[in-house]
Design a protein around this motif. Structure first.
Motif, PDB file in Angstrom:
ATOM      1  N   LEU A  30       0.830  -1.202   0.000  1.00 12.99           N
ATOM      2  CA  LEU A  30       0.000   0.000   0.000  1.00 12.99           C
ATOM      3  C   LEU A  30       0.867   1.255   0.000  1.00 12.99           C
ATOM      4  O   LEU A  30       0.604   2.201  -0.742  1.00 12.99           O
ATOM      5  CB  LEU A  30      -0.928  -0.006   1.214  1.00 12.99           C
ATOM      6  CG  LEU A  30      -1.840   1.200   1.373  1.00 12.99           C
ATOM      7  CD1 LEU A  30      -2.806   1.285   0.192  1.00 12.99           C
ATOM      8  CD2 LEU A  30      -2.606   1.120   2.680  1.00 12.99           C
ATOM      9  N   LEU A  31       1.909   1.261   0.819  1.00 15.01           N
ATOM     10  CA  LEU A  31       2.800   2.425   0.876  1.00 15.01           C
ATOM     11  C   LEU A  31       3.513   2.638  -0.465  1.00 15.01           C
ATOM     12  O   LEU A  31       3.668   3.776  -0.916  1.00 15.01           O
ATOM     13  CB  LEU A  31       3.830   2.256   1.990  1.00 15.01           C
ATOM     14  CG  LEU A  31       3.289   2.396   3.406  1.00 15.01           C
ATOM     15  CD1 LEU A  31       4.363   2.005   4.418  1.00 15.01           C
ATOM     16  CD2 LEU A  31       2.792   3.797   3.666  1.00 15.01           C
ATOM     17  N   GLU A  32       3.947   1.565  -1.084  1.00 15.78           N
ATOM     18  CA  GLU A  32       4.636   1.682  -2.375  1.00 15.78           C
ATOM     19  C   GLU A  32       3.686   2.182  -3.458  1.00 15.78           C
ATOM     20  O   GLU A  32       4.077   2.966  -4.326  1.00 15.78           O
ATOM     21  CB  GLU A  32       5.243   0.343  -2.771  1.00 15.78           C
ATOM     22  CG  GLU A  32       6.432  -0.042  -1.919  1.00 15.78           C
ATOM     23  CD  GLU A  32       6.923  -1.449  -2.188  1.00 15.78           C
ATOM     24  OE1 GLU A  32       6.293  -2.174  -2.977  1.00 15.78           O
ATOM     25  OE2 GLU A  32       7.945  -1.825  -1.584  1.00 15.78           O
ATOM     26  N   SER A  33       2.431   1.762  -3.406  1.00 13.45           N
ATOM     27  CA  SER A  33       1.472   2.198  -4.427  1.00 13.45           C
ATOM     28  C   SER A  33       1.071   3.658  -4.222  1.00 13.45           C
ATOM     29  O   SER A  33       0.670   4.325  -5.166  1.00 13.45           O
ATOM     30  CB  SER A  33       0.230   1.314  -4.412  1.00 13.45           C
ATOM     31  OG  SER A  33      -0.536   1.552  -3.241  1.00 13.45           O
ATOM     32  N   ALA A  34       1.189   4.161  -3.000  1.00 10.82           N
ATOM     33  CA  ALA A  34       0.814   5.540  -2.705  1.00 10.82           C
ATOM     34  C   ALA A  34       1.959   6.517  -2.968  1.00 10.82           C
ATOM     35  O   ALA A  34       1.771   7.725  -2.890  1.00 10.82           O
ATOM     36  CB  ALA A  34       0.372   5.660  -1.257  1.00 10.82           C
ATOM     37  N   GLU A  35       3.110   6.023  -3.292  1.00 11.13           N
ATOM     38  CA  GLU A  35       4.278   6.870  -3.527  1.00 11.13           C
ATOM     39  C   GLU A  35       4.033   7.754  -4.748  1.00 11.13           C
ATOM     40  O   GLU A  35       3.515   7.321  -5.771  1.00 11.13           O
ATOM     41  CB  GLU A  35       5.500   5.979  -3.766  1.00 11.13           C
ATOM     42  CG  GLU A  35       6.801   6.741  -3.855  1.00 11.13           C
ATOM     43  CD  GLU A  35       7.972   5.782  -3.977  1.00 11.13           C
ATOM     44  OE1 GLU A  35       8.729   5.937  -4.944  1.00 11.13           O
ATOM     45  OE2 GLU A  35       8.112   4.899  -3.129  1.00 11.13           O
ATOM     46  N   ALA A  36       4.375   9.026  -4.617  1.00 10.29           N
ATOM     47  CA  ALA A  36       4.181   9.975  -5.716  1.00 10.29           C
ATOM     48  C   ALA A  36       5.068   9.585  -6.897  1.00 10.29           C
ATOM     49  O   ALA A  36       6.232   9.217  -6.712  1.00 10.29           O
ATOM     50  CB  ALA A  36       4.519  11.382  -5.260  1.00 10.29           C
ATOM     51  N   PRO A  37       4.531   9.669  -8.093  1.00  9.28           N
ATOM     52  CA  PRO A  37       5.346   9.320  -9.264  1.00  9.28           C
ATOM     53  C   PRO A  37       6.472  10.334  -9.459  1.00  9.28           C
ATOM     54  O   PRO A  37       6.312  11.525  -9.193  1.00  9.28           O
ATOM     55  CB  PRO A  37       4.356   9.364 -10.421  1.00  9.28           C
ATOM     56  CG  PRO A  37       3.249  10.222  -9.943  1.00  9.28           C
ATOM     57  CD  PRO A  37       3.193  10.069  -8.453  1.00  9.28           C
ATOM     58  N   LYS A  38       7.571   9.846  -9.888  1.00 14.40           N
ATOM     59  CA  LYS A  38       8.716  10.715 -10.132  1.00 14.40           C
ATOM     60  C   LYS A  38       8.555  11.348 -11.507  1.00 14.40           C
ATOM     61  O   LYS A  38       8.425  10.657 -12.513  1.00 14.40           O
ATOM     62  CB  LYS A  38       9.999   9.895 -10.078  1.00 14.40           C
ATOM     63  CG  LYS A  38      10.121   9.053  -8.823  1.00 14.40           C
ATOM     64  CD  LYS A  38      11.381   9.347  -8.091  1.00 14.40           C
ATOM     65  CE  LYS A  38      11.630   8.514  -6.877  1.00 14.40           C
ATOM     66  NZ  LYS A  38      10.581   8.225  -5.988  1.00 14.40           N
TER      67      LYS A  38
END
Length: 60
Positions: A36-44
């Motif tokens: 969940l945390l990885e999917s919520a990471e803002a795209p670079k």
């Protein structure tokens, strides 16, 4: 035959199984949290021109 000894052995076995299930559940929940945390990471995002966005226009 010692019934209390057998009962104690069964209780120990059940307690161990309970602890194993609890550990397994924690691992599953931890993995789900990481996903969940990885999917919520803002795209670079990167700009083709690094100068874009470096100046801020302000009007008084």
């Amino acid at each position: 035959m010692d019934i209390s000894g057998a009962s104690s052995s069964v209780a120990s076995t059940l307690e161990l199984k309970s602890l194993q299930l609890s550990k397994s559940q924690q691992e599953v929940e931890g993995q789900a949290t990481l996903e969940l945390l990885e999917s919520a990471e803002a795209p670079k995002t990167t700009s083709a021109n690094p100068a874009i966005g470096s100046n801020i226009d302000t009007f008084a």
